[in-house]
Design an enzyme around this catalytic site. Sequence first.
Site, PDB file in Angstrom:
ATOM      1  N   GLU A  60       0.810  -1.223   0.000  1.00 33.91           N
ATOM      2  CA  GLU A  60       0.000   0.000   0.000  1.00 33.91           C
ATOM      3  C   GLU A  60       0.842   1.272   0.000  1.00 33.91           C
ATOM      4  O   GLU A  60       0.592   2.212  -0.754  1.00 33.91           O
ATOM      5  CB  GLU A  60      -0.962   0.017   1.196  1.00 33.91           C
ATOM      6  CG  GLU A  60      -2.153  -0.933   1.063  1.00 33.91           C
ATOM      7  CD  GLU A  60      -1.819  -2.378   1.352  1.00 33.91           C
ATOM      8  OE1 GLU A  60      -0.681  -2.657   1.783  1.00 33.91           O
ATOM      9  OE2 GLU A  60      -2.689  -3.239   1.147  1.00 33.91           O
ATOM     10  N   HIS A 129     -11.968  -4.556   8.884  1.00 33.55           N
ATOM     11  CA  HIS A 129     -12.496  -4.168   7.573  1.00 33.55           C
ATOM     12  C   HIS A 129     -13.681  -3.222   7.662  1.00 33.55           C
ATOM     13  O   HIS A 129     -14.455  -3.107   6.726  1.00 33.55           O
ATOM     14  CB  HIS A 129     -12.936  -5.410   6.780  1.00 33.55           C
ATOM     15  CG  HIS A 129     -11.818  -6.285   6.334  1.00 33.55           C
ATOM     16  ND1 HIS A 129     -11.142  -7.108   7.197  1.00 33.55           N
ATOM     17  CD2 HIS A 129     -11.245  -6.449   5.116  1.00 33.55           C
ATOM     18  CE1 HIS A 129     -10.210  -7.768   6.518  1.00 33.55           C
ATOM     19  NE2 HIS A 129     -10.249  -7.386   5.267  1.00 33.55           N
TER      20      HIS A 129
END
Lengths: 325, 317
Positions: A60, A129
């Site tokens: 990322e 999440h």
Amino acid sequence: MTKITYREAVRAGLREALQSDPRVLLMGEDIGRYGGTYACSKGLLEEFGPERIRDTPLSENTFVGAGIGAALGGMKPIVEVMTVNFSLLALDQIVNNAATIRHMSGGQFNIPLVVRMATGAGRQVAAQHSHSFEGWYAHIPGIKVLTPATVTDAKGMLLSALKEPDPVFIFEHAYLYPMEGELDEQAFPVDISKAAVRRPGRDVSIITFGGSLWKALEAADRLATEGIDAEVIDLRVLRPLDAATILTSVRKTHRAVVVDEAWRTGSFAAEISAQIMEGAFYDLDGPVARVCSAEVPIPYPKHLEDAALPQPDTIVRAVRELLAR
Amino acid sequence: MLRIRRFEEKSAELYSLGKIRGFLHLYIGEEAVAAGALPAFTAEDAVVATYREHGHALVRGTPMGPLMAELYGKANGCARGRGGSMHFFDASRRFYGGLAIVGGGLPIAVGLALAQKLSTPSPSLDEGERQGRVTACFFGDGAVAEGEFHESLNLAALWKLPVLFLCENNFYAMGTALARHQSQTDIAFKAHAYAVPSAVVDGMDVLAVGEATRQAVNSVRQGSGPYLLEYRTYRFRAHSMYDAELYRTKEEVAKWKQRDPITTFETRLRELGWLTDADLQEMEDTIAAEIEDAVAFAEAGPWEPVEDLEKDVYTRT
Ligand SMILES: Cc1ncc(C[n+]2csc(CCOP(=O)(O)OP(=O)(O)O)c2C)c(N)n1
């Protein structure tokens, strides 16, 4: 007006962006061959090829940083980060580079980068999440923060973001992807400097954004049956914030309830509340109320997840309490 | 090399006088790397550097005046004085910092290389025109411990990007010796794990640096993907002006100083008869005058008006 899903609206925006400017490229995990975790980029690899639709490794910080570099090099990258929780691995590049380089270089370099990511809870995918960090990002000068809540904004904000010379972060509530709505092409290009009054009202201002907009509208419908006329404001842009729309509304209704899916402590709702206090204190008939998530990592079981999040019920209750004063 | 050395000696002096504040990381001892490597790149190539970047900016061609003014924090500095010693920027020379998060420049270099690759003319053009632009990315041995190093090498090799990873291995990350922060101290060797070709270079020898860098740049320009060079070098001064240097011995420093890149090169040139006392004196005089002008430029420079404080946070305000 055509009826499409939020996901299709995002995809339509991506396609149009790719078609209209050869400098646009997409980067992210599983956006190509897999079609995007939320299927937003499905079919784009076949249509635009692997040079422009780039599957990245699970890195990322580096692929967001590569987006910054590509933007510095003259491209118009759109980077997708699968889920807001994973964007924390890219915080260095976002906060230390994307947000600072323009200022630190004395205005010599700007970074026309767009980063999209899914945010929010409600799908029973547990704590890693489900969080809502867009309010954190809105803390940072040098970047812009958008939270599309409608299909029109889902497509339109992306296209408007691409016209910005600076880094723009778009937070798409994961719960909204399958939602259907009317796409209003008349509204294009959408304005990414203003909040929207989604439902006019006289008695109270419900101020919210992103996935919570629909809960606020449902709460307002229910309140209407009790004779309470709520105005619902969709902030749309968290940075730079359109405080004028909020203050105008509060000066009219004299009451405010802020709904934010992030945790209450240190939330963006706290910022809105402070701005109302600074700008419309003497217009208030009572303290600003906040409906936020419970102070827990979002749990997996449905009943606990529901209980942790702002819900139409909790919004209705907060409005009633405020009006009872 | 001499120009970098004298510029930095002057900077240290001005620091003691309080003219320059903040962090000041001197490059003294490592000059052969910037001086040898950067001439291998063209004006079209991009350069990303760290907070120890005075030498890189000087060799890249940014005039000394704006650099000195930047150290002062003046508005006529190369970044309007907003960056200081650690954040030199120069858009006209494609100099993208001056970045002070260790390892943070590597992903940006990967992205710049991606943009360069995507905008490089098609293979139907002749040899000369086909030569792609490349990105030079400097970083220290400390950065090798960061995830961004590994992620960036992987991504650059995967996408065959024209980027040169240029590691200035001075054997210390602040006070932590290489062997105390790396399980594998051969940095060039690590590149193999990502299928990135690499070489170890004597970073105290300006000619060796030049030769190795030219070769690497040529290979990258042909489109073969990234390359890593590990320049083995040494800083003679402390990490920054605040460092008491408790982590290494005076003997160690003295030993490396015998390999001073400036004096050894000078000796070599004298032996070849290519340098005389008079030549050297002329160089010293020219540099001294240049530094004097740069200081005057910085001293005379205005402070950025406080009204401009929030300028350039966004492009449109
Ligand atoms: C991410 C990060 N961690 C820590 C620091 C503090 N710091 C500044 S320089 C430095 C050492 C870096 O060493 P190296 O990369 O070898 O470069 P050198 O100073 O030797 O040129 C550290 C730890 C930093 N700037 N950034």
